[in-house]
Write a protein that holds these residues in place. Sequence first.
Motif, short mmCIF file in Angstrom:
data_model
loop_
_atom_site.label_atom_id
_atom_site.label_comp_id
_atom_site.label_asym_id
_atom_site.label_seq_id
_atom_site.Cartn_x
_atom_site.Cartn_y
_atom_site.Cartn_z
N ALA A 274 0.86 -1.18 0.00
CA ALA A 274 0.00 0.00 0.00
C ALA A 274 0.90 1.23 0.00
N ILE A 275 0.62 2.16 -0.89
CA ILE A 275 1.43 3.37 -1.04
C ILE A 275 0.56 4.57 -0.75
N VAL A 276 1.05 5.45 0.11
CA VAL A 276 0.32 6.67 0.46
C VAL A 276 1.00 7.83 -0.26
N GLY A 277 0.27 8.48 -1.16
CA GLY A 277 0.81 9.64 -1.86
C GLY A 277 0.98 9.39 -3.35
N GLY A 278 0.41 10.29 -4.16
CA GLY A 278 0.46 10.13 -5.61
C GLY A 278 1.35 11.12 -6.30
N GLY A 279 2.57 11.31 -5.77
CA GLY A 279 3.57 12.14 -6.43
C GLY A 279 4.66 11.28 -7.04
N PHE A 280 5.81 11.89 -7.30
CA PHE A 280 6.90 11.16 -7.96
C PHE A 280 7.28 9.89 -7.20
N THR A 281 7.42 9.98 -5.87
CA THR A 281 7.85 8.82 -5.09
C THR A 281 6.82 7.71 -5.13
N GLY A 282 5.58 8.04 -4.80
CA GLY A 282 4.55 7.02 -4.76
C GLY A 282 4.31 6.36 -6.10
N LEU A 283 4.28 7.17 -7.16
CA LEU A 283 4.01 6.62 -8.49
C LEU A 283 5.17 5.78 -9.00
N SER A 284 6.40 6.23 -8.75
CA SER A 284 7.56 5.43 -9.15
C SER A 284 7.60 4.12 -8.38
N THR A 285 7.28 4.17 -7.08
CA THR A 285 7.22 2.94 -6.29
C THR A 285 6.16 2.01 -6.84
N GLY B 2 14.14 20.09 -2.69
CA GLY B 2 13.91 20.72 -3.98
C GLY B 2 14.36 19.93 -5.18
N ARG B 3 14.74 18.66 -5.00
CA ARG B 3 15.16 17.84 -6.14
C ARG B 3 14.23 16.63 -6.29
N GLY B 4 12.94 16.91 -6.38
CA GLY B 4 11.95 15.84 -6.31
C GLY B 4 11.88 14.92 -7.51
N ILE B 5 12.12 15.44 -8.71
CA ILE B 5 11.88 14.62 -9.91
C ILE B 5 12.79 13.40 -9.93
N THR B 6 14.09 13.63 -9.85
CA THR B 6 15.02 12.49 -9.89
C THR B 6 15.02 11.72 -8.57
N THR B 7 15.00 12.44 -7.44
CA THR B 7 15.06 11.78 -6.15
C THR B 7 13.86 10.88 -5.92
N GLY B 8 12.66 11.41 -6.17
CA GLY B 8 11.45 10.60 -6.00
C GLY B 8 11.43 9.40 -6.92
N THR B 9 11.87 9.59 -8.16
CA THR B 9 11.88 8.48 -9.12
C THR B 9 12.85 7.39 -8.68
N LEU B 10 14.06 7.77 -8.31
CA LEU B 10 15.07 6.78 -7.94
C LEU B 10 14.75 6.10 -6.62
N PHE B 11 14.22 6.85 -5.66
CA PHE B 11 13.85 6.23 -4.39
C PHE B 11 12.67 5.27 -4.57
#
Length: 441
Positions: free
Chosen positions: A48-59, A382-391
Amino acid sequence: MCNMDASFQQDCQRLSNMKSNPVSLWDASAEEEEISRPFQAASTVDVAIVGGGFTGLSTALHCAEKGLSVQLLEAEQIGYGGSGRNCGLVNAALWLPPAKVREQLGNTYGPRFIREFGKGPEYVFSLIEKHQMRCETTRTGTIHAAHSPGGMKDLQGRMAEWKRLGEPVELLDRAEVSDMIGTTRFHGGLLDHRAGTINPMGYCRGLARAADGAGAVISTGIRVTGLRKEGRAWMVETDQGEIHARNVILGTNAYTDELWPGLKRVFTMIHYFQLATRPLDGRASSILPGKQGLWDTAPIMFNIRRDAFDRLLVGSMGKFMGTLESGLSQRWASHQIRKIFPQLGPVEFEAAWHGQIAMTPDHLPRIHELDTNLFTSIGYNGRGITTGTLFGKSMADLLTGMPAVDLPLPISTLTTVPSAPIHSRLYQSAFTANQVIRSIV
């Protein structure tokens, strides 16, 4: 047509309200369609993933591709938080220079983090290409521009580090950077050929479409209200029922609330605002003709870029104040554009917005194991695009057997910053003062 049951009609009304009140220019202009599937209460999932931003969607995407059953829960709409309000610069690594990263992370994690996050833009662009995401991608680099001679000295140090590492980064003198930007205001710059720009909401929706295609269930308008441990698994409580999850990932970053005690207080929240002009119809052809995104070396950072429809976007730290026609932020933006690009003449603004950034004391992100099978990555500075995707990719790897020692960062203990609320207010006061000063100077 929206003529089914009451629940469906409520969903339609919610989506209609979102369309009439976009969270950013990107929300209104993204070509990718919104993705949302019905929430099935009482179901059981692997993740279960909470949050629909870069991190949640990449996960969600990477977990589903590895064969895990996934339910993503977003309280608002996909990209509602910082992801859909991002300025869209796909930058490599962190704000910190490589030497500082090595110093803080040590000889094991430091080089690994620098290497993996230096390749962050390449990975983001590979996902965009693989899934044919429509997000206004440019791959002409980004420019870190020197706002002063001291800023240029800092860039020279960064250049030496990147050159030693063999990365495709180029130091520009004043004349070269003036040609690339279309102004003589900057003292030089660092052109990072690894980087580029996107429509960040288009990327969010593209990730959602790819995750949906891989089998993840993406549900919006579902607010998670509690997490209850059951053995080594979790009962995820929402305002529309419960689901059972073997693992939980919190992907809320700067929009973290009180769902997990203390998590909201591990970072200092700051705002960042943007204004976008109306399409300039060729008037801005001399400004960033290569469509690079730009941010500067000033302590209160400033950014500029042009989008695919010839709008000029400018932004800085703080909240948007006033309206598109008048008020402090409109005066600030008009003055900055007039000062930096006098050849452009008067402009009108089409959109303005601000979002939240999670800043950590050392400017490094965190990975926390909050409890058994409950993880979060947070504090992207402030580096959400790459950080969220990679995490997101790392979370999927971790849940499918990768040892924790192979993560880009060590799992760290959750440590709150008691002074964070005070710092947040002080920063906002300084950012507001900066808008006032820069509106006239």
